[in-house]
Design a protein around this motif. Structure first.
Motif, PDB file in Angstrom:
ATOM      1  N   GLY A   1       0.644  -1.247   0.009  1.00 19.29           N
ATOM      2  CA  GLY A   1      -0.063  -0.035  -0.047  1.00 19.29           C
ATOM      3  C   GLY A   1       0.781   1.325   0.091  1.00 19.29           C
ATOM      4  N   SER A   2       2.251   1.185  -0.038  1.00 22.38           N
ATOM      5  CA  SER A   2       3.098   2.391   0.126  1.00 22.38           C
ATOM      6  C   SER A   2       2.671   3.215  -1.195  1.00 22.38           C
ATOM      7  N   THR A   3       2.790   4.395  -1.153  1.00 18.73           N
ATOM      8  CA  THR A   3       2.676   5.453  -2.262  1.00 18.73           C
ATOM      9  C   THR A   3       3.933   6.441  -2.542  1.00 18.73           C
ATOM     10  N   ILE A   4       4.933   6.517  -1.588  1.00 19.65           N
ATOM     11  CA  ILE A   4       6.005   7.264  -1.967  1.00 19.65           C
ATOM     12  C   ILE A   4       7.264   6.264  -2.596  1.00 19.65           C
ATOM     13  N   SER A   5       7.656   6.703  -3.786  1.00 22.58           N
ATOM     14  CA  SER A   5       8.705   5.919  -4.461  1.00 22.58           C
ATOM     15  C   SER A   5      10.024   6.261  -3.869  1.00 22.58           C
ATOM     16  N   ALA A   6      11.007   5.194  -3.914  1.00 19.72           N
ATOM     17  CA  ALA A   6      12.259   5.594  -3.600  1.00 19.72           C
ATOM     18  C   ALA A   6      12.966   6.671  -4.579  1.00 19.72           C
ATOM     19  N   TYR A   7      13.988   7.239  -3.938  1.00 17.78           N
ATOM     20  CA  TYR A   7      14.491   8.727  -4.776  1.00 17.78           C
ATOM     21  C   TYR A   7      16.004   8.889  -4.624  1.00 17.78           C
ATOM     22  N   LEU A   8      16.453   9.427  -5.296  1.00 20.56           N
ATOM     23  CA  LEU A   8      17.963  10.009  -4.942  1.00 20.56           C
ATOM     24  C   LEU A   8      17.781  11.268  -4.001  1.00 20.56           C
ATOM     25  N   ALA A   9      18.450  10.795  -2.846  1.00 23.24           N
ATOM     26  CA  ALA A   9      18.440  11.828  -1.884  1.00 23.24           C
ATOM     27  C   ALA A   9      19.609  13.265  -2.041  1.00 23.24           C
ATOM     28  N   ASP A  10      19.501  14.133  -1.711  1.00 24.30           N
ATOM     29  CA  ASP A  10      20.101  15.380  -1.947  1.00 24.30           C
ATOM     30  C   ASP A  10      21.581  14.909  -1.074  1.00 24.30           C
ATOM     31  N   ARG A  11      21.787  14.397  -0.121  1.00 20.26           N
ATOM     32  CA  ARG A  11      22.949  14.228   0.371  1.00 20.26           C
ATOM     33  C   ARG A  11      23.960  13.185  -0.196  1.00 20.26           C
ATOM     34  N   TYR A  12      25.377  13.632  -0.375  1.00 18.51           N
ATOM     35  CA  TYR A  12      26.245  12.691  -0.847  1.00 18.51           C
ATOM     36  C   TYR A  12      27.480  13.218  -0.229  1.00 18.51           C
ATOM     37  N   VAL A  13      28.567  12.123  -0.480  1.00 18.68           N
ATOM     38  CA  VAL A  13      30.012  12.264   0.377  1.00 18.68           C
ATOM     39  C   VAL A  13      31.190  11.915  -0.679  1.00 18.68           C
ATOM     40  N   HIS A  14      32.250  12.451  -0.441  1.00 17.35           N
ATOM     41  CA  HIS A  14      33.277  11.951  -1.203  1.00 17.35           C
ATOM     42  C   HIS A  14      34.540  12.193  -0.218  1.00 17.35           C
ATOM     43  N   PRO A  15      35.674  11.521  -0.620  1.00 16.27           N
ATOM     44  CA  PRO A  15      36.860  11.653   0.387  1.00 16.27           C
ATOM     45  C   PRO A  15      37.469  13.071   0.496  1.00 16.27           C
ATOM     46  N   ASP A  16      38.121  13.473   1.619  1.00 20.83           N
ATOM     47  CA  ASP A  16      38.841  14.697   1.657  1.00 20.83           C
ATOM     48  C   ASP A  16      40.097  14.497   0.721  1.00 20.83           C
ATOM     49  N   PHE A  17      39.957  14.757  -0.629  1.00 16.15           N
ATOM     50  CA  PHE A  17      41.047  14.608  -1.511  1.00 16.15           C
ATOM     51  C   PHE A  17      42.272  15.449  -0.996  1.00 16.15           C
ATOM     52  N   SER A  18      42.201  16.735  -0.620  1.00 20.73           N
ATOM     53  CA  SER A  18      43.043  17.539  -0.148  1.00 20.73           C
ATOM     54  C   SER A  18      43.858  16.993   1.150  1.00 20.73           C
ATOM     55  N   TYR A  19      43.286  16.271   1.833  1.00 19.25           N
ATOM     56  CA  TYR A  19      44.082  15.367   2.745  1.00 19.25           C
ATOM     57  C   TYR A  19      45.067  14.375   2.217  1.00 19.25           C
ATOM     58  N   TYR A  20      44.418  13.585   1.470  1.00 17.21           N
ATOM     59  CA  TYR A  20      45.014  12.430   0.639  1.00 17.21           C
ATOM     60  C   TYR A  20      45.972  12.731  -0.143  1.00 17.21           C
ATOM     61  N   ALA A  21      45.828  14.046  -0.680  1.00 16.73           N
ATOM     62  CA  ALA A  21      46.932  14.373  -1.492  1.00 16.73           C
ATOM     63  C   ALA A  21      48.046  14.680  -0.731  1.00 16.73           C
ATOM     64  N   LEU A  22      48.149  14.807   0.434  1.00 16.52           N
ATOM     65  CA  LEU A  22      49.467  14.983   1.174  1.00 16.52           C
ATOM     66  C   LEU A  22      50.343  13.788   1.168  1.00 16.52           C
ATOM     67  N   PHE A  23      49.794  12.481   0.776  1.00 17.97           N
ATOM     68  CA  PHE A  23      50.336  11.457   0.861  1.00 17.97           C
ATOM     69  C   PHE A  23      50.715  10.689  -0.437  1.00 17.97           C
ATOM     70  N   GLN A  24      50.261  11.399  -1.821  1.00 17.33           N
ATOM     71  CA  GLN A  24      50.388  10.998  -2.806  1.00 17.33           C
ATOM     72  C   GLN A  24      51.507  10.324  -3.471  1.00 17.33           C
ATOM     73  N   ASN A  25      51.487   9.438  -4.168  1.00 17.56           N
ATOM     74  CA  ASN A  25      52.771   8.654  -4.567  1.00 17.56           C
ATOM     75  C   ASN A  25      53.616   9.593  -5.424  1.00 17.56           C
ATOM     76  N   THR A  26      54.883   9.886  -4.887  1.00 19.29           N
ATOM     77  CA  THR A  26      55.857  10.649  -5.536  1.00 19.29           C
ATOM     78  C   THR A  26      56.541   9.987  -6.829  1.00 19.29           C
TER      79      THR A  26
END
Length: 267
Positions: free
Chosen positions: A223-248
């Motif tokens: 009896g549900s009436t509300i479809s699944a949907y793509l939520a606004d929230r999303y995440v990604h790694p802290d690229f600036s932090y991991y860039a400190l350890f990038q392969n030289t």
């Protein structure tokens, strides 16, 4: 718009970026939002690591890893111990990089649910983007579950999914899911590009948003009436932090600042 040291006009020589890196760069550069970077190298690292997230998603989808809820998780016990909560705890005599790689090479020995799959993808992408020795140091006490249980996995939250690009982790919400099927609550996915997402739940693999929603809608209460949907929230790694350890060992491009422009070309 992308801004590097106050400069927003950036020209990449043809061939400097891969097709996927160029697509990511162009979407962020054409955005009304401002994305600030402290250097060209930090931007290039993010573009590269995002491609590794996409590549790791593709590899995991082909690895043979099973979908399983937390009560029925499986792992290669040469590398991991399963806790009472279904978490994977790295064994003390194992190198973190070896344990992560084993999931991709011996996938049929593993079974876990969608949020752990996303965490595995992110760790693999980090491993391929930074010096492996740094990876082993950063994640010496590696614990795999969902990202809420991984305090050493640095993530940044965003709230406007229209701004998401390839390599971001999004979530499909299923507000009227059947409580008898708790994994029907939603699906964590990685944005792959060209309208496709990687989702581990239900054996989805690489799928469109319509296909993800169709699967989730099959697990709603009667009896549900509300479809699944793509939520606004999303995440990604802290690229600036991991860039400190990038392969030289990675080859660096030539960079020139001329007037209001930054020019980048292969070395």
């Amino acid at each position: 718009m992308i801004v590097i040291e106050g400069i927003s006009k950036i020209a990449f020589e043809e061939g400097t970026l891969s097709e996927l890196e160029l697509a990511i760069y162009q979407k962020k550069q054409n955005s009304p939002f401002m994305y600030r970077y402290d250097s060209v190298f930090t931007l290039l690292f993010e573009l590269y690591m995002r491609t590794q997230i996409v590549e790791s998603s593709s590899l995991l989808s082909k690895s043979g890893v099973y979908f399983a809820d937390f009560k029925n998780t499986l792992c290669n016990q040469t590398y991991w111990t399963i806790t009472d909560q279904g978490k994977f705890q790295l064994k003390s005599d194992v190198a973190p990089q070896d344990a992560i790689r084993d999931i991709f090479t011996n996938g049929t020995s593993y079974g876990f649910e969608c949020s752990m799959a996303v965490v595995v993808v992110l760790y693999k992408a980090i491993l391929e983007s930074i010096d492996p020795r740094h990876f082993d140091i950063l994640f010496s006490d590696l614990l795999l579950f969902n990202w809420h249980s991984n305090s050493n996995l640095r993530l940044i939250d965003r709230t406007i999914h229209e701004e998401s690009v390839m390599g971001d982790v999004l979530y499909f919400e299923n507000p009227e899911y059947d409580p008898m099927i708790p994994w029907g609550k939603g699906e964590n996915v990685v944005m792959m590009g060209k309208g496709l997402f990687y989702g581990h739940g239900y054996g989805l693999g690489i799928a469109t948003s319509k296909e993800v929603i169709t699967v989730l809608n099959k697990h709603r209460i009667p009896g549900s009436t509300i479809s699944a949907y793509l939520a606004d929230r999303y995440v990604h790694p802290d690229f600036s932090y991991y860039a400190l350890f990038q392969n030289t060992g990675r080859k660096k491009p030539l960079i020139a600042k001329i007037g209001e422009w930054i020019y980048v070309r292969n070395n």
